[in-house]
Design an enzyme around this catalytic site. Structure first.
Site, PDB file in Angstrom:
ATOM      1  CD  GLU A   9      -3.019  -0.624   2.376  1.00 53.14           C
ATOM      2  OE1 GLU A   9      -3.238   0.507   2.821  1.00 53.14           O
ATOM      3  OE2 GLU A   9      -3.464  -1.652   2.896  1.00 53.14           O
ATOM      4  CG  ASP A  82      -1.861  -1.866   5.756  1.00 52.86           C
ATOM      5  OD1 ASP A  82      -0.679  -2.144   5.499  1.00 52.86           O
ATOM      6  OD2 ASP A  82      -2.235  -0.728   6.069  1.00 52.86           O
ATOM      7  CG  ASP A  84      -6.709  -3.439   7.770  1.00 54.03           C
ATOM      8  OD1 ASP A  84      -6.571  -3.558   6.529  1.00 54.03           O
ATOM      9  OD2 ASP A  84      -6.518  -2.363   8.359  1.00 54.03           O
ATOM     10  CD  GLU A  86     -10.291   0.824   4.257  1.00 51.43           C
ATOM     11  OE1 GLU A  86     -10.477   1.706   3.405  1.00 51.43           O
ATOM     12  OE2 GLU A  86     -11.151   0.457   5.070  1.00 51.43           O
ATOM     13  CE1 TYR A 303      -1.868  -2.314   9.428  1.00 48.35           C
ATOM     14  CE2 TYR A 303      -3.730  -3.395  10.493  1.00 48.35           C
ATOM     15  CZ  TYR A 303      -3.229  -2.523   9.541  1.00 48.35           C
ATOM     16  OH  TYR A 303      -4.097  -1.853   8.712  1.00 48.35           O
ATOM     17  NE  ARG A 305      -5.381   2.291  10.459  1.00 46.90           N
ATOM     18  CZ  ARG A 305      -4.281   2.558   9.769  1.00 46.90           C
ATOM     19  NH1 ARG A 305      -3.514   1.565   9.359  1.00 46.90           N
ATOM     20  NH2 ARG A 305      -3.934   3.798   9.484  1.00 46.90           N
ATOM     21  CG  HIS A 349      -4.439  -7.628  12.922  1.00 42.30           C
ATOM     22  ND1 HIS A 349      -4.311  -8.256  11.718  1.00 42.30           N
ATOM     23  CD2 HIS A 349      -5.366  -6.662  12.754  1.00 42.30           C
ATOM     24  CE1 HIS A 349      -5.128  -7.688  10.847  1.00 42.30           C
ATOM     25  NE2 HIS A 349      -5.781  -6.727  11.454  1.00 42.30           N
TER      26      HIS A 349
END
Length: 689
Positions: A9, A82, A84, A86, A303, A305, A349
């Site tokens: 990303e 990433d 997740d 998103e 990570y 989030r 996570h």
């Protein structure tokens, strides 16, 4: 020639990941999302079962063109966005934009890693997978629900209040939480109460003891009025103060659990005075990689989030080994503190932790900017503490009798510091009332004086960013990735003003919240929003279809919007009038809000079109010319303080000036945290605010 293409990303990750892989790998970045719903319209085909209409985001054409060239050269493509929902959705949008699902001659894989380290990145290539469409659908559902709320309710706010307003599925609930708290504060009626302390002295001891009034044999007595206090004081006249009971014990303070996104934002706000947005920006840098002297670019944390407190076994073993070597075997935790899963935790996570416990804050300090270092140090210490033993206090509690009444004394002494040798929070500070001498049952104490003080109960505190994040997490509103953007949005929209950390509702915020409660009660209902988050989690694990959630949501929203268009009355918000006089027509100018913030405009528009910059005064005279000091911004958006008479007066300061003068050299003082510092660095004088 590279025959493997890895797409991440962020460009910041490219350099870090490239050095872990061989010459056969090309690493490139998508710079976040490449496709989204169009801004000019809702972009959802309601007649065609809510099919989203995705388009290439403006400015991403060149990036996609470059990626297509790289795809042509590669035999294998790894989508490494990433880890997740998103990130999963970005991988899917890349798959569609680059038409990777139509190319049969190339192998396309999805890989993900929780930390940007050599081991984690290489391990991800050993277990590639296909894109998880359940996670993609969960993100699509969230995006479409948010788009429906925003694009159907916002035009209503434009029509009834003013243009430029917006409604959001989560931001509207966050605004409601703040408004509800404001109502609690306004409705609060203070209640009187009194404290009573006996200052006692033990025979042979110089230090007095402060014993708090407790009650009588029937239990605790709260003193509500002066009359009640006088009655107790009368009963204490001429009484002997005798130790009735002494209890020695032990209190254990458990080690903290590692950071989640929410707890990191809260602690960074409390300890470092960071906004949620700043915390996430710095944490992103630490995750993506920082140049460390002698090691190159290193991803320092996992990570950022996450709502999980789970730790990988490898990291847990490494931390315990490090603690044993540095502090001793007795400091290593025998068990593990685990956060109870209340059903709102995705646990996708690990917790936020350092990627390598051996990279101590001291080792990386010289390579990090000040704020990056402070945040890394906080994360490192919290993780190290979470693998350590509890702290142990020796406690003493004493009950002192005086006639029919009792007073109590309590004290504690830290006997084993455990995790506190690394990490101490504000509420971990050791109590100061340490008992001197040996108090035994039957000991008579001498009364020096009785001290009483009047108090009033306080209303609930205003929300800060940190306490709002905590409330949102507890209520199940939003998810780790949404806390910071939600708060940033409601502040940017002027629904909420931030002063000295506290969040206050503006007149505009009250009107928008009132309209939302009146016409869209389910949208701003906390339980409804939390249940919707739960349904999105269910879409993510494959047990609910995403279109089922959208199909059930839309009809009620449409009905509420249609009804509100007819029933809601328009509201006019008066502009804030200033003392600044328009030099063209003599009217008092008003504060307006544009895309770049506040500005002054003549209320005589369109006859008079005079505008000028709005300079916010801070109530401090300029140290050079005695005119007003105002808040200004650099071209890059950094705030500083300058004189309103600029360019005639060149005064400027990065720190907020104070009205107080330095008692040592007479220079002006500036505010820095809880301190006042002399602006003259050679002077060096400082004092508490």
């Amino acid at each position: 020639m590279a025959n493997c293409l890895v797409i991440v990303e962020s460009p910041a990750k490219v350099k870090t990941i490239k050095k872990f892989l061989g010459a056969n790998y090309e690493v490139d970045a998508s710079n976040g999302h490449v496709r989204d719903l169009p801004k000019s319209q809702m972009g959802i085909d309601i007649e065609n079962d809510f099919e989203p209409k995705y388009i290439t985001i403006r400015g991403k054409g060149d990036i996609l063109a470059k990626l297509r060239k790289e795809v042509k050269k590669a035999d294998k493509i790894y989508l490494a966005t990433d880890p997740d929902r998103e990130g999963e959705a970005i991988s899917w949008h890349l798959l569609k934009s680059l038409k990777l699902d139509e190319v049969k001659s190339k192998q396309v894989y999805r890989i993900s890693f929780n930390e940007i380290t050599k081991n984690a990145v290489k391990a991800s290539f050993k277990s590639p997978r296909t894109i998880d469409m359940n996670l993609v659908d969960a993100q699509q559902a969230r995006r479409i629900l948010d788009r429906m709320v925003g694009y159907m309710i916002s035009p209503l706010l434009w029509a009834k209040v003013k243009r430029g307003l917006s409604a959001g599925r989560v931001q509207s609930v966050a605004l409601r939480l703040i408004c509800d708290r404001e109502e609690e504060i306004n409705a609060f009626i203070p209640e009187e109460y009194w404290n009573l302390e006996a200052v006692l002295k033990q025979e042979g001891s110089k230090k007095p003891l402060a014993a708090k009034f407790h009650g009588n044999a029937e239990g605790r007595i709260a003193i509500h009025t002066k009359e009640e206090l006088d009655q107790i004081l009368k009963g204490l006249e001429g009484q002997n103060y005798v130790v009735n009971e002494v209890k020695n014990g032990e209190r254990v303070k458990k080690a903290p659990i590692p950071f989640t996104t929410s707890t990191l934002q809260q602690e960074a706000s409390k300890v470092l005075n960071f906004s949620t947005q700043k915390t996430m920006r710095l944490a992103q840098q630490l995750y993506e990689g920082v140049e460390i002297e002698g090691q190159g670019t290193v991803g320092l944390i996992t990570y950022l989030r996450t709502d999980s407190t789970r730790i990988a076994e490898e990291a847990d073993v490494a931390a315990r080994y490090y603690i044993e070597k540095q502090y001793g075997k007795e400091y290593v935790a025998k068990g593990e503190q685990v956060k109870k899963n209340n059903g709102k935790i995705q646990d996708a996570h690990e917790a936020i932790r350092p990627t390598d416990i051996a990279l101590t804050p001291v080792r990386v300090k010289e390579s990090l900017q000040r704020d990056l270092f402070r945040l890394y140090q906080l994360i490192w210490k919290r993780f190290a503490a979470s693998r350590m033993e509890s702290a142990v206090y020796q406690t003493t509690s004493v009950k002192v009798g005086a006639g029919d009444y009792f007073f109590t004394l309590s004290a504690s002494k830290l006997s084993f510091d455990g995790f506190m040798s690394v990490y101490v929070q504000e509420d971990d500070k050791e109590e100061t009332n340490v008992l001197l001498g040996n108090l035994a049952k039957g000991s008579v104490l001498n009364l020096e004086k009785l001290e009483n003080s009047q108090h009033f109960t306080q209303p609930p505190a205003h929300f800060t960013e940190a306490s709002l994040v905590k409330a949102m997490e507890e209520q199940g509103i939003g998810r780790p990735s949404t806390y910071a953007p939600t708060i940033t949005t409601i502040i940017a929209r002027r629904y909420v003003a931030k002063e000295n950390k506290n969040l206050y509702v503006t007149e505009l915020g009250e009107i928008v919240n009132s309209m939302m409660k009146q016409s869209f009660s389910s949208i701003v209902d906390i339980t409804f929003t939390a249940n919707l988050e739960y349904l999105l989690d269910k879409v993510g694990d494959g047990s609910v279809q995403w279109k089922t959630v959208v199909r059930n949501f839309y009809p009620d929203l449409k009905e509420a919007v249609d009804k509100a268009l007819v029933e809601l009355e328009s509201v006019t918000i008066a502009d804030e009038v200033t003392e600044e006089v328009c030099e063209l027509c003599g009217r008092n100018m008003v504060i307006k809000y544009g895309p770049h913030g506040k500005f002054l405009a003549c209320p005589g528009f369109p006859e008079c079109k005079n505008t000028k910059p709005y300079l916010e005064k801070i109530g401090v005279p300029c140290p050079k010319c005695q005119k007003e000091v105002v808040i200004k911004k650099t071209k890059k958006g950094r705030i500083y303080y300058g004189c309103e008479a600029n360019p005639e007066c060149d005064f400027m300061s990065w720190q907020r000036p104070s009205t107080q003068k330095c008692p040592k050299c007479g220079g002006y003082m500036v505010e820095k945290g809880n301190k006042l510092l002399c602006s003259n660095e050679q002077c060096g004088y400082s004092a508490d605010k």
